[in-house]
Design an enzyme around this catalytic site. Structure first.
Site, PDB file in Angstrom:
ATOM      1  N   LYS A 104       0.852  -1.205   0.000  1.00 28.03           N
ATOM      2  CA  LYS A 104       0.000   0.000   0.000  1.00 28.03           C
ATOM      3  C   LYS A 104       0.886   1.254   0.000  1.00 28.03           C
ATOM      4  O   LYS A 104       0.653   2.201  -0.751  1.00 28.03           O
ATOM      5  CB  LYS A 104      -0.928  -0.005   1.222  1.00 28.03           C
TER       6      LYS A 104
ATOM      7  N   ASP B 277     -10.914   2.969   4.605  1.00 26.51           N
ATOM      8  CA  ASP B 277     -11.256   1.546   4.522  1.00 26.51           C
ATOM      9  C   ASP B 277     -12.770   1.342   4.467  1.00 26.51           C
ATOM     10  O   ASP B 277     -13.238   0.251   4.140  1.00 26.51           O
ATOM     11  CB  ASP B 277     -10.737   0.810   5.771  1.00 26.51           C
TER      12      ASP B 277
ATOM     13  N   GLN C 197      -4.442  -1.540   9.917  1.00 24.29           N
ATOM     14  CA  GLN C 197      -4.399  -2.866   9.291  1.00 24.29           C
ATOM     15  C   GLN C 197      -4.944  -3.930  10.243  1.00 24.29           C
ATOM     16  O   GLN C 197      -4.583  -3.964  11.425  1.00 24.29           O
ATOM     17  CB  GLN C 197      -2.953  -3.185   8.867  1.00 24.29           C
TER      18      GLN C 197
HETATM   19  N1  GUN Z   1      -6.803  -6.806   6.459  1.00 22.59           N
HETATM   20  C1  GUN Z   1      -7.168  -7.511   5.383  1.00 22.59           C
HETATM   21  N2  GUN Z   1      -7.749  -6.717   4.459  1.00 22.59           N
HETATM   22  C2  GUN Z   1      -7.742  -5.477   4.982  1.00 22.59           C
HETATM   23  C3  GUN Z   1      -8.190  -4.217   4.486  1.00 22.59           C
HETATM   24  O1  GUN Z   1      -8.745  -4.077   3.393  1.00 22.59           O
HETATM   25  N3  GUN Z   1      -7.989  -3.160   5.320  1.00 22.59           N
HETATM   26  C4  GUN Z   1      -7.425  -3.292   6.545  1.00 22.59           C
HETATM   27  N4  GUN Z   1      -7.289  -2.198   7.282  1.00 22.59           N
HETATM   28  N5  GUN Z   1      -6.997  -4.446   7.027  1.00 22.59           N
HETATM   29  C5  GUN Z   1      -7.157  -5.530   6.238  1.00 22.59           C
END
Ligand code: GUN
Length: 293
Positions: A52, A119, A96
Site C-alpha cells: 500500500k 477503509d 491494518q
Molecule cells: N486486512 C485484510 N484486508 C484489509 C483491508 O482491506 N484493510 C485493513 N485495514 N486491514 C485488512
C-alpha cells in the site's frame, strides 16, 4: 474464458490517479496523504501494508507507515488514532487488521474519524453504503465491482452468490452487488459456514465471489457453465520449492475451473491489486473533500 486482469486494471486506475496528482502539483497543492497503522509483525500484514505504501509513492501520494510493537496497548493505539484524526496533513488512514488479541477491534474502528476512514469500516460509512448514500466503500468489494464495470460485465438481474460473510469482504460485497445502481441490481445469496448444501447454491450462480480463505475450495462441479468467478482468497500455503517458502493460493481451483467459467480472476493478479487501487481512490476522495482544490 476471459481473465479479469486485476493487475492491468489497477495499473490503469493508478495511472489515472497519478495524472490527477500531477495536476494538483502544477497548481501548487500538496498531494493526497495516506497513513497506515500496523500493530505487530504479522508477515502477511507487513506485506500488504508495504505494498500500500509503495503504491502511494508510485503515484505521487504522501504516505506514512506507523509501525507499532505487538505489545502496544489499546489506549496507546486509540491515542495514535486520535492524533491521525486531528492531523490536517493526513487525508485518510487505515488500521491494518487483524489486530493483536488484547486490542478490541470494534473499539478501534469506531475511533476512526468517518471522514478519514478510507477503509470504509466505520459504521457511519458502512451504514451509508447500505443506504446507497455517498460514502467510503471497503476497498476489496469496491475493487471487485470496479473490475466488473471496467470489463463491461452487466450483473443486473443475475444471481450472485457470495461465499463468506466477513465485515471486510463478504457482507459489504453482498450489499454492493444488490444495490440499485450500476454495477448492481443483482439477486444476491450470502452464504457462510452454517449454509447447508452450498454446492446446490453455487451451481445456480451466474457469479460466484469466494471470500472464504480455504485454498482451492471451489471446483468445477460446484459451478455452472459460463459462470463469472471472483476469487478473493489469498492464503499462504507452505511450499519449500519457492524462495519465500510459500505460495499464495486462492479459494478457487483455477486450473480445474477456468474452462467452465466465462470470466475468472487469477490469484495473484486479480482482486489483490484492485484492493490497493481502490484504497488509493478512496484516499483521493478523502483529499478532495477537505483540501482546498
Ligand atoms: N486486512 C485484510 N484486508 C484489509 C483491508 O482491506 N484493510 C485493513 N485495514 N486491514 C485488512
Amino acid at each position: 474464458m476471459i481473465i479479469l486482469d486485476g493487475k492491468k486494471t489497477s495499473n490503469d486506475i493508478k495511472s489515472e490517479l497519478s495524472v490527477l496528482v500531477d495536476e494538483l502539483m502544477k497548481k501548487g497543492k500538496r498531494p493526497p496523504h495516506l497513513a497506515a497503522v500496523l500493530v505487530g509483525n504479522d508477515g502477511a500484514s507487513l506485506t500488504y501494508v508495504g505494498s500500500k505504501v509503495r503504491s502511494c509513492e508510485k503515484i505521487g501520494y504522501l504516505s506514512t507507515l506507523i509501525h507499532l510493537p505487538e505489545t502496544t496497548s489499546e489506549d496507546e493505539l486509540l491515542q495514535q488514532i486520535n492524533s491521525l484524526n486531528t492531523d490536517k496533513e493526513v487525508d485518510g488512514f487505515i488500521v491494518q487488521l487483524p489486530l493483536p488479541k488484547h486490542i478490541d477491534e470494534e473499539k478501534v474502528l469506531m475511533a476512526v474519524d468517518p471522514h478519514k476512514d478510507v477503509d470504509g469500516f466505520h459504521p457511519t460509512n458502512f451504514g451509508k453504503m447500505a443506504l446507497d448514500m455517498e460514502s467510503f466503500v471497503p476497498a476489496t468489494p469496491y475493487g471487485i465491482v470496479e473490475l466488473l464495470d471496467r470489463y463491461r460485465i452487466d450483473i443486473s438481474g443475475k444471481h450472485a452468490v457470495v461465499i463468506g460473510r466477513s465485515n471486510i469482504v463478504g457482507r459489504p460485497m453482498s450489499i454492493l452487488l444488490s444495490r440499485k445502481s450500476s454495477p448492481g441490481n443483482a439477486t444476491v445469496t450470502l452464504t457462510h459456514s452454517r449454509t447447508k448444501n452450498l454446492k446446490a447454491i453455487t451451481k445456480e450462480a451466474d457469479i460466484v465471489v469466494s471470500a472464504l480463505g480455504v485454498p482451492n475450495f471451489l471446483t468445477q462441479d460446484m459451478i455452472k457453465q459460463g459462470a463469472i468467478i471472483i476469487d478473493v482468497g489469498i492464503t499462504r500455503v507452505p511450499d519449500d520449492s519457492k524462495p519465500k517458502g510459500y505460495v499464495i493460493t486462492g479459494d478457487v481451483n483455477y486450473e480445474n475451473v477456468k474452462e467452465k467459467a466465462s470470466y475468472i480472476t487469477p490469484v495473484p493478479g486479480g482482486v489483490g491489486p484492485m484492493t490497493i487501487a481502490m484504497l488509493l481512490q478512496n484516499t483521493y476522495h478523502a483529499y478532495s473533500r477537505y483540501a482546498d482544490l
